[in-house]
Write an enzyme that holds these catalytic residues in place. Sequence first.
Site, short mmCIF file in Angstrom:
data_model
loop_
_atom_site.label_atom_id
_atom_site.label_comp_id
_atom_site.label_asym_id
_atom_site.label_seq_id
_atom_site.Cartn_x
_atom_site.Cartn_y
_atom_site.Cartn_z
N LYS A 47 0.91 -1.21 -0.07
CA LYS A 47 -0.10 -0.17 0.18
C LYS A 47 0.77 1.09 0.04
O LYS A 47 0.68 2.10 -0.90
CB LYS A 47 -0.83 0.02 1.30
CG LYS A 47 -1.48 1.27 1.70
CD LYS A 47 -2.42 1.27 2.77
CE LYS A 47 -1.83 1.44 4.16
NZ LYS A 47 -1.69 2.89 4.48
N ASN A 48 1.89 1.35 0.88
CA ASN A 48 2.59 2.37 0.95
C ASN A 48 3.62 2.74 -0.18
O ASN A 48 4.24 3.72 -0.35
CB ASN A 48 3.41 2.51 2.21
CG ASN A 48 2.66 2.70 3.61
OD1 ASN A 48 1.27 2.93 3.23
ND2 ASN A 48 2.94 2.39 4.80
N CYS A 103 -4.32 12.80 13.85
CA CYS A 103 -4.83 11.56 13.60
C CYS A 103 -4.82 10.80 14.99
O CYS A 103 -4.13 11.26 16.03
CB CYS A 103 -4.58 10.81 12.54
SG CYS A 103 -2.84 10.19 12.63
N ARG A 111 1.30 14.63 13.67
CA ARG A 111 1.67 14.46 12.34
C ARG A 111 1.84 15.57 11.36
O ARG A 111 1.04 16.15 10.36
CB ARG A 111 0.79 13.19 11.51
CG ARG A 111 0.91 11.99 12.12
CD ARG A 111 0.20 10.96 11.64
NE ARG A 111 1.04 10.37 10.57
CZ ARG A 111 0.59 9.36 9.80
NH1 ARG A 111 -0.54 8.94 10.06
NH2 ARG A 111 1.36 8.75 8.72
N ASP A 141 5.29 0.71 12.40
CA ASP A 141 4.08 0.18 11.66
C ASP A 141 3.85 -1.50 12.27
O ASP A 141 2.84 -2.15 12.21
CB ASP A 141 3.66 -0.02 10.17
CG ASP A 141 3.54 1.28 9.62
OD1 ASP A 141 3.16 2.23 10.52
OD2 ASP A 141 3.64 1.45 8.33
N ARG A 158 -8.08 -0.74 6.00
CA ARG A 158 -7.42 0.41 5.37
C ARG A 158 -5.93 -0.24 4.66
O ARG A 158 -5.19 0.33 3.87
CB ARG A 158 -7.04 1.56 6.22
CG ARG A 158 -8.21 2.38 6.31
CD ARG A 158 -7.67 3.53 7.24
NE ARG A 158 -6.63 4.46 6.36
CZ ARG A 158 -6.13 5.53 6.84
NH1 ARG A 158 -6.57 5.86 7.92
NH2 ARG A 158 -5.22 6.18 6.01
C1 UD1 Z 1 4.69 6.70 6.50
C2 UD1 Z 1 3.94 5.64 6.07
C3 UD1 Z 1 3.43 5.12 7.67
C4 UD1 Z 1 4.49 4.64 8.44
C5 UD1 Z 1 5.61 6.19 8.52
C6 UD1 Z 1 6.84 5.81 9.40
C7 UD1 Z 1 2.65 6.00 4.13
C8 UD1 Z 1 1.48 6.21 3.35
N1 UD1 Z 1 2.69 5.99 5.47
O1 UD1 Z 1 4.07 7.61 6.90
O2 UD1 Z 1 2.46 3.95 7.43
O3 UD1 Z 1 4.11 4.65 9.92
O4 UD1 Z 1 5.93 6.40 7.33
O5 UD1 Z 1 7.23 4.59 8.72
O6 UD1 Z 1 3.75 5.77 3.57
N2 UD1 Z 1 6.96 14.45 10.76
C9 UD1 Z 1 7.04 15.78 10.91
N3 UD1 Z 1 6.87 16.56 9.90
C10 UD1 Z 1 6.81 16.42 8.73
C11 UD1 Z 1 6.41 14.98 8.24
C12 UD1 Z 1 6.48 14.19 9.50
O7 UD1 Z 1 7.16 16.14 12.15
O8 UD1 Z 1 6.78 17.10 7.86
C13 UD1 Z 1 6.92 13.36 11.77
C14 UD1 Z 1 5.67 12.67 12.11
O9 UD1 Z 1 4.73 13.28 12.82
C15 UD1 Z 1 6.18 11.21 12.50
C16 UD1 Z 1 7.41 11.06 12.11
O10 UD1 Z 1 7.89 12.42 11.55
O11 UD1 Z 1 6.31 11.27 13.79
C17 UD1 Z 1 7.46 10.03 10.82
O12 UD1 Z 1 6.52 10.65 9.78
P1 UD1 Z 1 6.82 10.20 8.19
O13 UD1 Z 1 8.05 9.35 8.03
O14 UD1 Z 1 6.84 11.38 7.64
O15 UD1 Z 1 5.58 9.17 7.87
P2 UD1 Z 1 4.56 9.29 6.98
O16 UD1 Z 1 4.99 9.47 5.38
O17 UD1 Z 1 3.29 10.24 7.27
#
Ligand code: UD1
Length: 417
Positions: free
Chosen positions: A22-23, A117, A122, A305, A397
């Site tokens: 999915k990701n 969420c 996030r 995850d 999901r």
């Molecule tokens: C993706 C995955 C999710 C997984 C996560 C971490 C998808 C669709 N989802 O989510 O399943 O749990 O990677 O492996 O691929 N953060 C910030 N600022 C930002 C972006 C992120 O502070 O601009 C923080 C987030 O709040 C979180 C951490 O960084 O605490 C990791 O987030 P990120 O790696 O961006 O995860 P996602 O891409 O949202």
Amino acid sequence: MDRLVIEGGRPLSGTVPVSGAKNAALPILIATLLTDEPCVVENCPTALRDIRTTVRLLESLGKRATVEGAAVRVESTGSLKTQAPYDIVKQMRASVLAAGPLLARFGLVRVPIPGGCAIGLRPIDIHLKGFEAMGARRIADQGDIILSAPRLKPGVVKLRFPSVGATENLMTAAAAVPGRTVIRNAAREPEIEDLGAFLTKLGAKVTGAGTATVTVEGRARLHGARHKVIPDRIEAGTFLIAAAAARGLVRLTGADAGHLEAVIAALRRTGATVKSGRGWIELRMERRPKPVSVRTEPYPGFPTDLQAPWMALMTLAAGFAKVRETVFENRFMHAAELARMGAQIAASGGTAVVAGVERLSGAPIMASDLRAGAALLIAALAAKGRTVISRVYHIDRGYEAVEKKLARAGARVERLK
Ligand code: UD1
């Protein structure tokens, strides 16, 4: 709302096929916004709600997206819109990945700021800082972010944290920006490597995807491509952990053990026997798991995850295990539900200490988010008696036809509509 009824306490035995990731499918489908030529993305978990939401997102932006079995065909219908609708972004945070390709192609994009969420705040500051480093200006307006840059410029972007989504958003944008963009402290997840391979097929040149430095040589015009998505390592890891908890022998097909090294190493330390070959992984567990502490980290560390599923396994360990969550701020919602089944967990801040019990017992419980739901399912498979899980839409999901797949491994799982 659907519920799952599980008669637990039966060892698992059988072969389970793993779906496409999915990701990986989400950012790749969204990257089709980079081109007007047709793209076909194969091995997509098209039964998942998030994939359907992505199809709707592409259509709302002006593409035609057609699901054909496990493939999604994306075609142009004329011009694209540069405004992502709030009702889609609020359903799926990954919608924010549309910002990169649209900004790069059209110099302007408007996206709603995704709210928090169940697992924490996030924010998207890393994405936004990255676009600014490429020359974009941003203004906030009525809950939306407007990014503008008549022309994004290539350059060096350093991320303060290796965010998966930010790395993907910036790579996708950079693919349409002529010149060389270098992303430092990039996320190294296999899904990023897969996106890099897709962008290269479109005509950009991506090197270093899967390492901390990703280099993208962008092109003003990109063409169509056909791509097969990698296997879902989180789905595979969930089934392996389920087999370790419920015991038995499970073989996964269409899986890649190379993407699960940290998880397989931890499973072996619990006493499970894990074997793998090209496209398959097999786990045998004949005893109560030994306690194994884990700490979540960006890839190649133990994946956040699979933290909740791991906690479910540790509730049955012969001793104490510590589970530390370092990636998300609030990801222990499953602990209280597991306690309803007899688990002993003390969670505070980012650390949970789990005192393993001999057995869990079935109970009515509720999924609070996707991976918390997976943890409850694992506990239910191992528990004595009947468990009813509500809010199954969270599990849906991320897990395609989960009850059918588990039934192939001999589990008694029934969906109540
Ligand atoms: C993706 C995955 C999710 C997984 C996560 C971490 C998808 C669709 N989802 O989510 O399943 O749990 O990677 O492996 O691929 N953060 C910030 N600022 C930002 C972006 C992120 O502070 O601009 C923080 C987030 O709040 C979180 C951490 O960084 O605490 C990791 O987030 P990120 O790696 O961006 O995860 P996602 O891409 O949202």
